[in-house]
Design an enzyme around this catalytic site. Structure first.
Site, mmCIF file in Angstrom:
data_model
loop_
_atom_site.group_PDB
_atom_site.id
_atom_site.type_symbol
_atom_site.label_atom_id
_atom_site.label_comp_id
_atom_site.label_asym_id
_atom_site.label_seq_id
_atom_site.Cartn_x
_atom_site.Cartn_y
_atom_site.Cartn_z
ATOM 1 N N GLY A 77 8.373 -1.977 2.529
ATOM 2 C CA GLY A 77 8.469 -0.700 3.223
ATOM 3 C C GLY A 77 8.935 0.410 2.306
ATOM 4 N N GLY A 78 8.804 0.188 0.988
ATOM 5 C CA GLY A 78 9.121 1.241 0.039
ATOM 6 C C GLY A 78 10.587 1.601 -0.059
ATOM 7 N N SER A 160 5.554 -5.861 -1.613
ATOM 8 C CA SER A 160 5.726 -4.450 -1.941
ATOM 9 C C SER A 160 7.169 -4.178 -2.389
ATOM 10 C CB SER A 160 5.323 -3.593 -0.731
ATOM 11 O OG SER A 160 5.204 -2.239 -1.092
#
Length: 493
Positions: A77-78, A160
């Site tokens: 989710g960055g 991610s």
């Protein structure tokens, strides 16, 4: 289950602590709330600042004597949100023939997880989102045996920002070996700009101004003021904002990120890998063919590409963005529903932020450990028609099963791409169980050869035609170019 106390009030921006002891039996019958992410409207169902919970899926017959391999998943989710929270691990446990324990969990993100300043350090802790993850790994070491897991056989896996977090745990405390995991898997390692604390004082000052705490003095009263605010007031300051000196629009994709705190992260990650300051374990790292397509703007000119890159990597100068565009001067095919320079923006950002960090880290790990690499290239008609190719984390539906990732799977995973699901899932399960994707792989799937720095071979995952390939000379050269910009991008010094 709680793995840490509620990080509220005076525990905001502090390392997580043990939760209070609860007598009796707690019913684990529903998924817990997730942590607040960037730009979420307050209030919101299923979201709470009291969010440090862990989920465990284990075979029903498992006992403390089972000593099953443990799969710990770190969602992405960055670092600004938890987009992979509470994914269902039941199917991978079942498809492992009841031979693994699956774990996932929440950690603080956005302003709650990555607010940075010397004023935070003086009366709190930096990178508390990463410290939440570390606390969870210690929780697994202490308690997973009660669920049938082997505390000495834990594989960490992330997607991610979760994959970037996997890399962070490999280099945590300068590569200190705390014996918390024996293998590491990473889908699309995310390396945004990772500034030093002095470079982030402006973020803290903005938070003070946006919450009404700016007039507090002495300095120690500023963080105390923030800790006394209601959640809603902090969430109102948890939004997209430009980096200093950059235009108001378009804003950066990832405003809150980990910082170089000198303790948990002692230096920029690529620099630590290059200096062999990492925990040496078998790894499985890979990316998707079109990593940048979900992030790039619909650019219609070179200047639009340059502005986008500069807004996300604010130290880039006009001369450097010109050099970047020169790397991508070879014409790329036009894409449906997109302007002419979108393919360049997509490839440049995808390689700078995901693909090249993954390849460069693999190279720095050297030959002292098993390394497996992949490129996910499963074609989906809907993705092709919308011009995004094989986008970021498209393999997630195959890793966990399309029914288990919260409605993010494309319809093709239940139809013409259904055959790739057991292939991918079995490779991942095999890596968790044996630290090698080949041992328990799906019948008929190709042998996954180990990576070496000369051949640079990786597995291409495609429905019906998975195979090994070597990274092209052109891609190697572009990744060497991006690594050369590591100081400017704040990925390495």
């Amino acid at each position: 289950m709680r793995f840490a106390a509620a990080p509220v009030g005076d525990l905001r921006w502090r390392a997580p602590v043990e939760p209070p002891r609860i007598e009796g039996v707690e019913k684990a019958t529903r998924l817990p709330p997730i942590c607040w992410g960037l730009a979420m409207d307050y209030p919101k169902d299923g979201v709470d600042e009291d969010c440090l919970f862990v989920n465990v899926w284990t075979p029903s017959r498992a006992t403390p004597q089972s000593k099953l391999p443990v799969w710990v998943f770190i969602g992405g989710g960055g670092y600004i949100s938890l987009t992979n929270a509470n994914w269902n691990g039941a199917e991978v446990v079942e498809k492992s023939d009841q031979n693994i324990v699956m774990v996932n969990f929440n950690y603080r993100v956005g302003i709650f997880g990555f607010l940075a300043s010397e004023r935070v350090r003086e009366n709190g802790d930096l990178n508390v989102g990463l410290l939440d993850q570390r606390m969870l790994l210690h929780w697994v070491k202490k308690h997973i045996g009660e669920f049938g897991g082997d505390p000495d056989h834990v594989v960490i896996h992330g997607a991610s920002a979760g994959a970037g977090s996997v890399a962070m745990h490999m280099i945590a405390y300068g590569g200190r070996e705390d014996k918390l995991f024996v293998g590491a898997a990473a889908e699309s390692i995310f390396f945004p700009a990772q500034p030093t604390v002095p470079e982030l004082e402006y973020q803290f000052d903005r938070a003070l101004n946006q919450t009404g705490c700016q007039d507090k003095s002495p300095r120690s009263e500023q963080i105390s003021c923030l800790r006394k605010l209601p959640t809603a007031a902090l969430q109102a300051a948890n939004f997209y904002q430009p980096f200093p000196g950059r235009p108001q629009w378009p804003q950066p994709l990832f405003y809150w990120t980990p910082c170089i705190d000198g303790t948990f992260i002692t230096d920029l990650p690529s620099n630590l890998f290059q200096r062999s300051r990492f925990v040496n374990v078998p790894v499985l790292f890979g990316t998707d063919t079109d990593e940048g397509s979900l992030f790039a703007p619909n650019a219609d000119s070179p200047s639009a590409v340059a502005t986008f890159l500069g807004n996300n990597y604010p130290n880039l100068t006009p001369n450097l963005t010109t050099s970047i565009l020169a790397q991508y001067s070879k014409p790329l095919p036009s894409l449906p529903q997109h302007a002419p320079y979108f393919p360049i923006a997509s490839r440049a950002y995808g390689e700078a932020t995901f693909i090249c960090p993954s390849l460069n880290v693999l190279t720095h790990l050297g030959n002292s450990t098993k390394r497996f690499s992949y490129r996910y290239n499963v074609q989906d008609e809907e993705n092709i028609a919308s011009g995004v190719g094989v986008p970021h984390l498209f393999e997630a539906a195959a890793v966990f099963g399309p029914d288990n990732i919260g409605g993010h799977a494309k319809a093709s995973y239940w139809t013409y791409n259904a055959p790739i699901v057991p292939v991918v899932m079995k490779y991942w399960i095999s890596f968790v169980r044996a630290l090698d994707p080949n041992v328990y792989r799906e019948n008929g799937s190709p042998k996954w050869k180990e990576w070496d720095n000369k051949g640079m071979e990786r597995l291409v995952l495609e429905t019906g035609k998975s195979r090994m390939e070597s990274v092209s000379e052109e891609e190697r050269e572009r990744c060497a170019f991006w690594e050369g910009l590591g100081e400017v991008l704040e990925q390495r010094r």
